[in-house]
Structure formats: C-alpha cells, structure tokens
Design a protein around this motif. Structure first.
Motif, PDB file in Angstrom:
ATOM      1  N   LEU A 150      31.381  21.859 -51.729  1.00 44.82           N
ATOM      2  CA  LEU A 150      30.222  21.844 -52.628  1.00 44.82           C
ATOM      3  C   LEU A 150      30.599  21.322 -54.008  1.00 44.82           C
ATOM      4  O   LEU A 150      29.788  20.662 -54.674  1.00 44.82           O
ATOM      5  CB  LEU A 150      29.627  23.255 -52.728  1.00 44.82           C
ATOM      6  CG  LEU A 150      28.969  23.793 -51.454  1.00 44.82           C
ATOM      7  CD1 LEU A 150      28.534  25.240 -51.645  1.00 44.82           C
ATOM      8  CD2 LEU A 150      27.758  22.934 -51.071  1.00 44.82           C
ATOM      9  N   CYS A 151      31.842  21.586 -54.435  1.00 43.15           N
ATOM     10  CA  CYS A 151      32.312  21.046 -55.709  1.00 43.15           C
ATOM     11  C   CYS A 151      32.411  19.516 -55.643  1.00 43.15           C
ATOM     12  O   CYS A 151      32.039  18.823 -56.601  1.00 43.15           O
ATOM     13  CB  CYS A 151      33.673  21.649 -56.062  1.00 43.15           C
ATOM     14  SG  CYS A 151      33.615  23.384 -56.575  1.00 43.15           S
ATOM     15  N   LEU A 152      32.906  19.011 -54.525  1.00 44.42           N
ATOM     16  CA  LEU A 152      32.977  17.560 -54.351  1.00 44.42           C
ATOM     17  C   LEU A 152      31.586  16.930 -54.373  1.00 44.42           C
ATOM     18  O   LEU A 152      31.377  15.881 -54.988  1.00 44.42           O
ATOM     19  CB  LEU A 152      33.680  17.235 -53.032  1.00 44.42           C
ATOM     20  CG  LEU A 152      35.185  17.522 -52.967  1.00 44.42           C
ATOM     21  CD1 LEU A 152      35.678  17.404 -51.531  1.00 44.42           C
ATOM     22  CD2 LEU A 152      35.950  16.564 -53.868  1.00 44.42           C
ATOM     23  N   ILE A 153      30.644  17.575 -53.692  1.00 41.76           N
ATOM     24  CA  ILE A 153      29.270  17.065 -53.662  1.00 41.76           C
ATOM     25  C   ILE A 153      28.653  17.091 -55.059  1.00 41.76           C
ATOM     26  O   ILE A 153      27.968  16.153 -55.489  1.00 41.76           O
ATOM     27  CB  ILE A 153      28.433  17.894 -52.672  1.00 41.76           C
ATOM     28  CG1 ILE A 153      28.945  17.665 -51.240  1.00 41.76           C
ATOM     29  CG2 ILE A 153      26.958  17.532 -52.775  1.00 41.76           C
ATOM     30  CD1 ILE A 153      28.337  18.600 -50.214  1.00 41.76           C
ATOM     31  N   ALA A 154      28.913  18.202 -55.813  1.00 38.52           N
ATOM     32  CA  ALA A 154      28.368  18.321 -57.168  1.00 38.52           C
ATOM     33  C   ALA A 154      28.954  17.247 -58.083  1.00 38.52           C
ATOM     34  O   ALA A 154      28.237  16.621 -58.878  1.00 38.52           O
ATOM     35  CB  ALA A 154      28.657  19.715 -57.717  1.00 38.52           C
ATOM     36  N   ALA A 155      30.259  17.019 -57.989  1.00 36.15           N
ATOM     37  CA  ALA A 155      30.892  15.998 -58.828  1.00 36.15           C
ATOM     38  C   ALA A 155      30.371  14.607 -58.480  1.00 36.15           C
ATOM     39  O   ALA A 155      30.111  13.785 -59.365  1.00 36.15           O
ATOM     40  CB  ALA A 155      32.409  16.056 -58.654  1.00 36.15           C
ATOM     41  N   ALA A 156      30.196  14.339 -57.172  1.00 34.95           N
ATOM     42  CA  ALA A 156      29.662  13.047 -56.743  1.00 34.95           C
ATOM     43  C   ALA A 156      28.252  12.840 -57.281  1.00 34.95           C
ATOM     44  O   ALA A 156      27.890  11.729 -57.677  1.00 34.95           O
ATOM     45  CB  ALA A 156      29.666  12.966 -55.218  1.00 34.95           C
ATOM     46  N   ALA A 157      27.473  13.921 -57.327  1.00 30.66           N
ATOM     47  CA  ALA A 157      26.100  13.813 -57.841  1.00 30.66           C
ATOM     48  C   ALA A 157      26.109  13.470 -59.324  1.00 30.66           C
ATOM     49  O   ALA A 157      25.302  12.657 -59.794  1.00 30.66           O
ATOM     50  CB  ALA A 157      25.353  15.124 -57.606  1.00 30.66           C
ATOM     51  N   VAL A 158      27.020  14.071 -60.089  1.00 25.71           N
ATOM     52  CA  VAL A 158      27.124  13.757 -61.518  1.00 25.71           C
ATOM     53  C   VAL A 158      27.517  12.293 -61.714  1.00 25.71           C
ATOM     54  O   VAL A 158      26.938  11.578 -62.539  1.00 25.71           O
ATOM     55  CB  VAL A 158      28.161  14.680 -62.204  1.00 25.71           C
ATOM     56  CG1 VAL A 158      28.433  14.211 -63.634  1.00 25.71           C
ATOM     57  CG2 VAL A 158      27.665  16.118 -62.205  1.00 25.71           C
ATOM     58  N   LEU A 159      28.502  11.845 -60.956  1.00 28.00           N
ATOM     59  CA  LEU A 159      28.937  10.458 -61.058  1.00 28.00           C
ATOM     60  C   LEU A 159      27.798   9.498 -60.715  1.00 28.00           C
ATOM     61  O   LEU A 159      27.580   8.497 -61.400  1.00 28.00           O
ATOM     62  CB  LEU A 159      30.115  10.221 -60.115  1.00 28.00           C
ATOM     63  CG  LEU A 159      31.453  10.827 -60.552  1.00 28.00           C
ATOM     64  CD1 LEU A 159      32.412  10.910 -59.378  1.00 28.00           C
ATOM     65  CD2 LEU A 159      32.072  10.002 -61.682  1.00 28.00           C
ATOM     66  N   ARG A 160      27.058   9.820 -59.668  1.00 35.05           N
ATOM     67  CA  ARG A 160      25.963   8.943 -59.234  1.00 35.05           C
ATOM     68  C   ARG A 160      24.866   8.873 -60.297  1.00 35.05           C
ATOM     69  O   ARG A 160      24.283   7.813 -60.535  1.00 35.05           O
ATOM     70  CB  ARG A 160      25.394   9.440 -57.905  1.00 35.05           C
ATOM     71  CG  ARG A 160      24.423   8.471 -57.261  1.00 35.05           C
ATOM     72  CD  ARG A 160      23.831   9.027 -55.991  1.00 35.05           C
ATOM     73  NE  ARG A 160      24.757   9.007 -54.870  1.00 35.05           N
ATOM     74  CZ  ARG A 160      25.298  10.077 -54.321  1.00 35.05           C
ATOM     75  NH1 ARG A 160      25.028  11.291 -54.789  1.00 35.05           N
ATOM     76  NH2 ARG A 160      26.118   9.974 -53.290  1.00 35.05           N
TER      77      ARG A 160
END
Length: 379
Positions: free
Chosen positions: A267-277
């Motif tokens: 979930l941390c990876l998904i959250a970080a990817a969302a911020v980057l996107r």
C-alpha cells in the motif's frame, strides 16, 4: 458469394490470417458451383462450355471447395489447440481426400474414387460437427457460430441430396434455398472469424501492456523504461531540449515491511506511485524501477525545474505517507536528480542519478540530492 469471397480475400491480406484464405477459396468454389449448376456461368463465359462441361466445372469446384472448407474449419475451431489427439486424425482425413482428387479426374477410376472421397467427407463432416458441439457445450462462441452457419448449410444440402436420390429432383424453392444457405453460412462464419480476430488482437494488446506495466502500481516497469528512455534522449537531442531524471527510493522500506507486513508495504508503494503520478505530466515517463525504487523522466525540463518538482514530490510523500492503512508509517522518499548530458547513454544517466540517490540517503534521507549546479534539498 463471389463478392463475399473477394471480401474474405481482402480481409485475409489485411489480417494475414491463413484461416481466411481457406474461407475465401471455399466461398469462391461454392459460388462457381452454383453458377455452373444454374447455367449462369455458361452465359457469363460462353467460350468456357466449349472447353469443359459445366458439370465437370461443378464437380471440380465442389470438391476443391469442400477441401478448402474443412481446412478452414480446422483453423476456425482451433482443432490443434483444443483437440490435439483428434487433430492428427483430422489432418489424416484431409490428406487422404486431397490425394484422391487426382484419381477422381480419371474416368476409369472416378466412380470408385468418388465413393471413397464421399465416405471420407462424411467422416470428416461428422468429426467437425462433434468437435464444434464439444466447444459449444463448453460455452465457446466459436462452436455455436459453427453450428449455426455450417448447420443451416448442411441441413439444406442433405435435404437437396435426399430429393435427388429419390429421383424426384429438387423443387424450385430448394434450388433457391441451397445457394442462399451457403451464403448465410459464409456470412455467419466470416463474422465469427472477424470477432475472433478482434478478440485475439485485444488479448495481444493486453498481453503487451501487461508486459510493459508493473502489476502493483500500474506504472511502466523497468523493461519499458529501458526501451523508452533511449528513444526519449534521441528525440530530445534532435529538438535541442534538456532531459532530467529523478531516481527515487522509499526510505526504510524494509523496516516498514518488517513492522507492518508486506500488505502495508504494498500500500505504501501504491501511495507513493499515486503521488508521483499526480505530480507529473501525462506524457512524462514514470516507471517502477524495482522494489521500492521509481524513476521519473522529465522531457524538456531543465535541472532547476526538476529540482522543484522533486521537492514537491518529496513533501507530498511525507505529508500523505504519515498514515497508511490506519498505521502510523511515517513514509518518506529520497531521490537523486540529474540532467542528461549530450552524448551520454541512458545507462550512464541512470547511473549518475542513482549515485545522487545514494548521496541523499547517506546525508540523512527524506531529501533530494541534485547534481553539481543544484543544491541538496533537505526535508
């Protein structure tokens, strides 16, 4: 039917599918057969009747058409994939029928050979019907398409043959229904082929997309990055525009997995990817490099602007990553930011950005390390 065979042929060239070649040959032969039997062929080509009788033309066309038809059925029903054992028997029947066509043209051998060929055609017709029924029972649309199209044509052909064998001759309505049934079968089956081709193409595109995409975050994967980054550098060199790279890594990610479990880590990876996107343009290249590492390629972006974008991303990850899935995670990110140098390879650019990332981590993490010309931006 001649028009339909032409459409099938053009479709075969466009799609490069052998199944459509056999379909086109079958429909063309069926059209010649019906034109010969109705006398239309002699009116269209009056000189042909002086060379060969319409009956012989009809016989040759019907047998060649049936051979092409069952080759088409073999591909249409995907017999080798769904019925590998039956496929050997099916191919053997086709070879026997094909090899017996030449003796059928010899008058002395024609009657006996025709009986053998007709018997083999009955066997292969029953086999094709059984295979189609098996696929239909599995809920496969191709089986149902075959039963609908081929079934109608077969029923009408059998009914016509019954009338001729009873020496009563076929009634006029049946003579009209026979070519109409063949045309209906051809139309149904070519629509089925088109549907299957579209489905196969969609599956191929989906498979290619999955091969280029990280399944967890939905970002491009490393293979896609390795493929597109050199193209990006070549394109921007031609335009004379700068390219900046942000090499990002989530801080203390192993300890997050150890403390909260891999589900929270994902979930941390998904959250970080969302911020980057959210922080980049839609045409920027954003990829998960591997593990907890991400790479962002900013085309037409100088180093100073890339540093500001990196700091914005860092601050947003720190803000939104305090709590993840109800856990006080305190997620942060570090990154190395480098600008491409003309003539530099993609590998060298990534290596420099990675070295800057390690510098940021060595200086305390949660910060952006910018190459010479920029400054370290602490969190």
């Amino acid at each position: 039917m001649l028009s339909l065979s032409l459409v099938g042929g053009l479709f075969a060239l466009a799609m490069r599918r052998n199944v459509l070649v056999w379909f086109s040959v079958w429909v063309f032969c069926a059209a010649i057969y019906h034109l010969s039997m109705s006398g239309e062929l002699a009116r269209v080509l009056p000189g042909l009747s002086g060379l060969v009788s319409p009956i012989k033309v009809a016989h040759v066309s019907v047998h060649l058409g049936l051979l092409a038809a069952y080759l088409f059925v073999y591909r249409f029903l995907s017999v080798p994939q769904h019925f590998p054992r039956a496929a050997r028997f099916y191919r053997g029947l086709l070879w026997c029928i094909g090899l017996l066509f030449l003796p059928m043209r010899i008058d002395a051998l024609a009657p006996a050979t025709a009986m053998v060929v007709n018997a083999l055609l009955l066997v292969i017709a029953a086999l094709a019907l059984g295979l189609a029924t098996a696929r239909a029972c599995r809920g496969d649309p191709q089986g149902w398409f075959f039963l609908l199209g081929w079934g109608v044509s077969t029923v009408v052909s059998v009914l016509r043959a019954f009338h001729y064998l009873s020496l009563a001759g076929a009634p006029p309505w049946l003579e009209l229904l026979h070519p109409a049934a063949d045309a209906f079968a051809a139309l149904v089956l070519i629509l089925a082929v088109a549907r299957a081709a579209r489905y196969a193409e969609r599956e191929m595109h989906l498979a290619r997309r999955h091969a280029r995409t990280d399944p967890l975050t939905g970002l491009a994967n490393r293979a896609e990055l390795d493929s597109r980054l050199p193209e990006c550098l070549t394109r921007q060199q031609g335009l004379g525009r700068p390219v900046s790279v942000l090499f990002c890594d989530l801080d203390h990610f192993k300890s997050i997995n150890d403390r909260f479990g891999h589900e929270v880590g994902d979930l941390c990876l998904i959250a970080a990817a969302a911020v980057l996107r959210r922080s980049v343009r839609t045409d920027d290249l954003l990829a998960r490099y591997g593990g907890e590492e991400f790479v962002l390629v900013l085309e037409g972006t100088p180093l100073e602007r890339a540093a500001r974008i990196g700091e914005k991303i860092r601050a947003e990850v720190q803000r939104s990553g305090r709590h993840v899935a109800g856990h006080e995670v305190g997620l942060t990110i570090s990154m190395g930011i480098a600008q491409w140098r003309v003539g530099e390879s993609a590998y060298e650019l990534l290596r420099r950005a990675d070295e800057l990332l390690y510098r940021a981590k060595a200086e305390g993490r949660n910060r952006c390390a910018v190459e010479a010309g920029g400054a370290m931006v602490p969190g």
